[in-house]
Scaffold this motif. Structure first.
Motif, mmCIF file in Angstrom:
data_model
loop_
_atom_site.group_PDB
_atom_site.id
_atom_site.type_symbol
_atom_site.label_atom_id
_atom_site.label_comp_id
_atom_site.label_asym_id
_atom_site.label_seq_id
_atom_site.Cartn_x
_atom_site.Cartn_y
_atom_site.Cartn_z
ATOM 1 N N THR A 1 1.783 6.926 -6.729
ATOM 2 C CA THR A 1 0.695 7.874 -6.986
ATOM 3 C C THR A 1 1.212 9.305 -6.938
ATOM 4 O O THR A 1 0.873 10.133 -7.791
ATOM 5 N N GLU A 2 2.063 9.602 -5.949
ATOM 6 C CA GLU A 2 2.625 10.949 -5.832
ATOM 7 C C GLU A 2 3.580 11.258 -6.974
ATOM 8 O O GLU A 2 3.574 12.370 -7.515
ATOM 9 N N TYR A 3 4.391 10.298 -7.365
ATOM 10 C CA TYR A 3 5.313 10.525 -8.485
ATOM 11 C C TYR A 3 4.550 10.854 -9.763
ATOM 12 O O TYR A 3 4.881 11.791 -10.498
ATOM 13 N N LEU A 4 3.541 10.061 -10.052
ATOM 14 C CA LEU A 4 2.787 10.260 -11.298
ATOM 15 C C LEU A 4 2.012 11.573 -11.278
ATOM 16 O O LEU A 4 1.813 12.201 -12.315
ATOM 17 N N LYS A 5 1.590 11.989 -10.097
ATOM 18 C CA LYS A 5 0.851 13.250 -9.986
ATOM 19 C C LYS A 5 1.691 14.413 -10.494
ATOM 20 O O LYS A 5 1.161 15.376 -11.067
ATOM 21 N N ALA A 6 3.012 14.345 -10.324
ATOM 22 C CA ALA A 6 3.895 15.417 -10.803
ATOM 23 C C ALA A 6 3.844 15.541 -12.315
ATOM 24 O O ALA A 6 4.179 16.598 -12.869
ATOM 25 N N ILE B 1 8.614 -1.968 -6.202
ATOM 26 C CA ILE B 1 7.709 -1.878 -7.350
ATOM 27 C C ILE B 1 8.121 -0.713 -8.220
ATOM 28 O O ILE B 1 8.459 0.362 -7.722
ATOM 29 N N GLU B 2 8.090 -0.914 -9.545
ATOM 30 C CA GLU B 2 8.299 0.142 -10.518
ATOM 31 C C GLU B 2 7.165 0.093 -11.535
ATOM 32 O O GLU B 2 6.585 -0.982 -11.774
ATOM 33 N N VAL B 3 6.840 1.229 -12.141
ATOM 34 C CA VAL B 3 5.763 1.266 -13.135
ATOM 35 C C VAL B 3 6.163 2.098 -14.334
ATOM 36 O O VAL B 3 7.080 2.921 -14.275
ATOM 37 N N LEU C 1 -0.589 12.582 -13.988
ATOM 38 C CA LEU C 1 -1.070 11.233 -14.251
ATOM 39 C C LEU C 1 -1.456 10.569 -12.936
ATOM 40 O O LEU C 1 -1.205 11.097 -11.857
ATOM 41 N N ASP C 2 -2.080 9.399 -13.040
ATOM 42 C CA ASP C 2 -2.335 8.583 -11.860
ATOM 43 C C ASP C 2 -2.165 7.116 -12.231
ATOM 44 O O ASP C 2 -1.789 6.789 -13.369
ATOM 45 N N LEU C 3 -2.440 6.223 -11.293
ATOM 46 C CA LEU C 3 -2.163 4.811 -11.531
ATOM 47 C C LEU C 3 -3.049 4.197 -12.613
ATOM 48 O O LEU C 3 -2.713 3.134 -13.152
ATOM 49 N N THR C 4 -4.144 4.828 -12.968
ATOM 50 C CA THR C 4 -4.955 4.307 -14.073
ATOM 51 C C THR C 4 -4.247 4.475 -15.414
ATOM 52 O O THR C 4 -4.654 3.873 -16.412
ATOM 53 N N ASP C 5 -3.186 5.266 -15.440
ATOM 54 C CA ASP C 5 -2.417 5.473 -16.666
ATOM 55 C C ASP C 5 -1.259 4.485 -16.803
ATOM 56 O O ASP C 5 -0.524 4.525 -17.796
ATOM 57 N N VAL C 6 -1.084 3.600 -15.832
ATOM 58 C CA VAL C 6 0.026 2.644 -15.850
ATOM 59 C C VAL C 6 -0.208 1.580 -16.910
ATOM 60 O O VAL C 6 -1.300 1.003 -17.006
ATOM 61 N N ILE C 7 0.831 1.297 -17.714
ATOM 62 C CA ILE C 7 0.726 0.280 -18.757
ATOM 63 C C ILE C 7 1.603 -0.939 -18.474
ATOM 64 O O ILE C 7 1.547 -1.929 -19.207
ATOM 65 N N HIS C 8 2.402 -0.877 -17.436
ATOM 66 C CA HIS C 8 3.169 -2.049 -17.000
ATOM 67 C C HIS C 8 3.707 -1.796 -15.601
ATOM 68 O O HIS C 8 4.071 -0.670 -15.263
ATOM 69 N N GLN C 9 3.721 -2.829 -14.796
ATOM 70 C CA GLN C 9 4.385 -2.749 -13.497
ATOM 71 C C GLN C 9 5.253 -3.985 -13.301
ATOM 72 O O GLN C 9 4.930 -5.080 -13.786
ATOM 73 N N THR C 10 6.381 -3.790 -12.619
ATOM 74 C CA THR C 10 7.219 -4.901 -12.206
ATOM 75 C C THR C 10 7.256 -4.906 -10.686
ATOM 76 O O THR C 10 7.552 -3.882 -10.061
ATOM 77 N N VAL C 11 6.926 -6.057 -10.105
ATOM 78 C CA VAL C 11 6.884 -6.208 -8.658
ATOM 79 C C VAL C 11 7.987 -7.185 -8.258
ATOM 80 O O VAL C 11 8.003 -8.342 -8.688
ATOM 81 N N TRP D 1 0.835 -1.201 0.000
ATOM 82 C CA TRP D 1 0.000 0.000 0.000
ATOM 83 C C TRP D 1 0.873 1.256 0.000
ATOM 84 O O TRP D 1 0.635 2.187 -0.770
ATOM 85 N N TYR D 2 1.872 1.275 0.852
ATOM 86 C CA TYR D 2 2.744 2.447 0.962
ATOM 87 C C TYR D 2 3.472 2.707 -0.356
ATOM 88 O O TYR D 2 3.582 3.845 -0.811
ATOM 89 N N VAL D 3 3.973 1.641 -0.981
ATOM 90 C CA VAL D 3 4.704 1.813 -2.235
ATOM 91 C C VAL D 3 3.784 2.331 -3.334
ATOM 92 O O VAL D 3 4.162 3.224 -4.108
ATOM 93 N N TYR D 4 2.575 1.822 -3.413
ATOM 94 C CA TYR D 4 1.639 2.330 -4.428
ATOM 95 C C TYR D 4 1.290 3.799 -4.171
ATOM 96 O O TYR D 4 1.095 4.578 -5.112
ATOM 97 N N GLN D 5 1.229 4.187 -2.902
ATOM 98 C CA GLN D 5 1.005 5.599 -2.598
ATOM 99 C C GLN D 5 2.164 6.462 -3.101
ATOM 100 O O GLN D 5 1.951 7.557 -3.626
ATOM 101 N N LEU D 6 3.391 5.974 -2.947
ATOM 102 C CA LEU D 6 4.545 6.715 -3.453
ATOM 103 C C LEU D 6 4.448 6.914 -4.966
ATOM 104 O O LEU D 6 4.692 8.004 -5.484
#
Length: 451
Positions: free
Chosen positions: A382-387, A444-446, A390-400, A375-380
């Motif tokens: 979210t903040e990065y993409l906001k800059a 996690i990276e996206v 964008l938000d997480l609905t714009d993610v086209i790939h994630q590596t966990v 949860w904490y990592v996804y929140q991070l």
């Protein structure tokens, strides 16, 4: 990974191939690129491929007639052959074939199987040369019978993928405005003059308590010289790099000299700031190599486009930033559940805010802390993409990346709270350590697309 229904491919109403099952899309597209999530060697039934009797007829012919005689290698060879069948099906759903591949990452559980898997890869690629990285993964929590799986990036542009070789063993694959450099090490010295110059004097004069420290230092500088040489041959340079993935053959305790090199590079030129992920994995395939990096750069021809950085340098290391944009894509750094301000591990709901405080409600299984971490990592992110608006609905790939791959289901459940019921294309990678805090256990990276 695991025994999810990852093999079958269908086509959704929006034209994007999806997995059979509720987990994630198998692929998504932006900027003329198709990002394909992890493809494991499972049949649509859920059964794991273990022999050539389970794969296509032409695969059996390859096995019996020209490739191998060693029976213990058959499971790895059959699995490698099968995942290429599945990859071909995904590409076909986009009207593409194997020659559209720009990047191919092979995740291999046993070093002894690398040779046979490479032989299958050469057979299936049939002369095509994308940027290929072979990553030796940890088997912790992973189905021990999964020998190999893959993810990939394909290019839909009419110009096709261009293979670049600078003549000195440094290669890259250009896909339109993006250039992919495969996993590169510095185990062998560069034989040509580098634009980066020699290792700076203040680093060359350092003394280390073990020979390995000096080796990591010199290998790190050399591998960035090689990366720059490959990018120069493709019409760009190291300043164009958006994202690097560092694969470490040793404990994170030996990573310090590599950090010194990366600090020196970014201090020489702030345009070398990148999004970054660094992890300790099962080892590197090149003998004597301690560290390797793969990268993707944004290097448009004649467009005048440049990468854009809207975030400050990271709290824990000044050589990278949380996210970088190049063209229509934003790449984020791998993030861990550590509060950057006070280096505090987030592993309980009490360390979260808002909905995160209630993550355990309704759960009766033991809480390992992974829900809070994810949860904490996804929140991070979210903040990065906001800059970048964008938000997480714009993610086209994630590596966990997980120290214990048995936690995948927990991460998936948390992911649905951010992405919705269908996750973006996803690759799970079991690792030895996250960076630089081994107790973090997840990274996690996206990749996201501009709207």
């Amino acid at each position: 990974m695991g025994k999810q229904e990852t093999a079958g491919v269908t086509t959704s109403a929006d034209g994007r191939a999806r997995l059979i099952g509720p987990y994630s899309k198998i692929a998504d597209t932006a900027a003329d690129l198709v990002f394909i999530g992890g493809i494991t060697p499972h049949l649509p039934s859920g059964a794991l491929v273990r022999s050539f009797d389970q794969v296509a007829a032409d695969g059996k012919s390859v096995w019996h007639n020209q490739m191998l005689i060693d029976v213990p290698e058959e499971p790895a060879a059959a699995q490698a052959y099968h995942i290429f069948d599945e990859l071909g099906a995904v590409l076909g759903s986009y009207g593409l074939d194997i020659r559209s591949l720009a990047r191919l990452r092979l995740f291999v559980a046993e070093r002894e199987n690398v040779a046979v898997i490479n032989r299958v890869v050469r057979e299936r690629l049939d002369g095509h040369r994308p940027a290929i990285s072979v990553v030796l993964v940890s088997s912790s929590g992973l189905d021990e019978q999964v020998e190999v799986y893959l993810d990939a990036v394909a290019y839909t542009g009419a110009s096709g993928v261009e293979y670049v070789d600078d003549g000195n063993g440094n290669t890259a694959a250009r896909a339109g405005d993006y250039v992919f450099v495969p996993n590169t090490t510095g185990a062998e010295p560069l034989e040509i003059r580098s634009r980066l110059g020699q290792l700076p004097e203040h680093l060359a004069g350092l003394e280390f308590s073990t020979p390995k420290g000096a080796e990591v230092l010199h290998q790190s500088w050399t591998l960035f010289q090689r990366m720059d040489a490959a990018l120069e041959a493709a019409g760009g340079g190291i300043e164009d790099v958006l994202k690097v993935n560092g694969w470490l053959a040793d404990s994170m305790r030996n990573y310090g000299p590599a950090v010194l090199v990366r600090n020196a590079l970014s201090e020489q030129n702030e345009k070398r700031l990148v999004a970054s992920t660094g992890l300790s994995i099962g080892g590197l395939t090149e003998p004597g190599a301690h560290v390797g990096y793969e990268s993707v750069a944004y290097s448009p021809r004649g467009h005048g486009g440049v990468k854009e950085v809207r975030l400050p340098q990271a709290d824990i290391a000044r050589f990278y930033v949380g996210a970088v944009q190049g063209g229509d894509l934003v790449f984020t750094s791998g993030e861990v559940p550590i509060d950057g301000a006070d280096r505090r591990l987030i592993d309980h709901n009490t360390g979260l805010s808002d909905e995160g405080l209630r993550l355990s409600f309704g759960h009766v299984e033991k809480d390992t802390g992974m829900r809070a971490r994810a949860w904490y990592v996804y929140q991070l992110h979210t903040e990065y993409l906001k800059a970048y608006e964008l938000d997480l609905t714009d993610v086209i790939h994630q590596t966990v990346y997980l120290k214990d791959a048995s936690e995948m289901a927990t991460v998936e459940r948390v992911g649905t709270m951010f992405f919705g019921s269908i996750l973006p294309p996803t690759t799970f990678v079991p690792i030895i350590d996250t960076s630089p805090f081994r107790e973090a256990a997840i990274e996690i990276e996206v990749v996201a697309r501009q709207r």
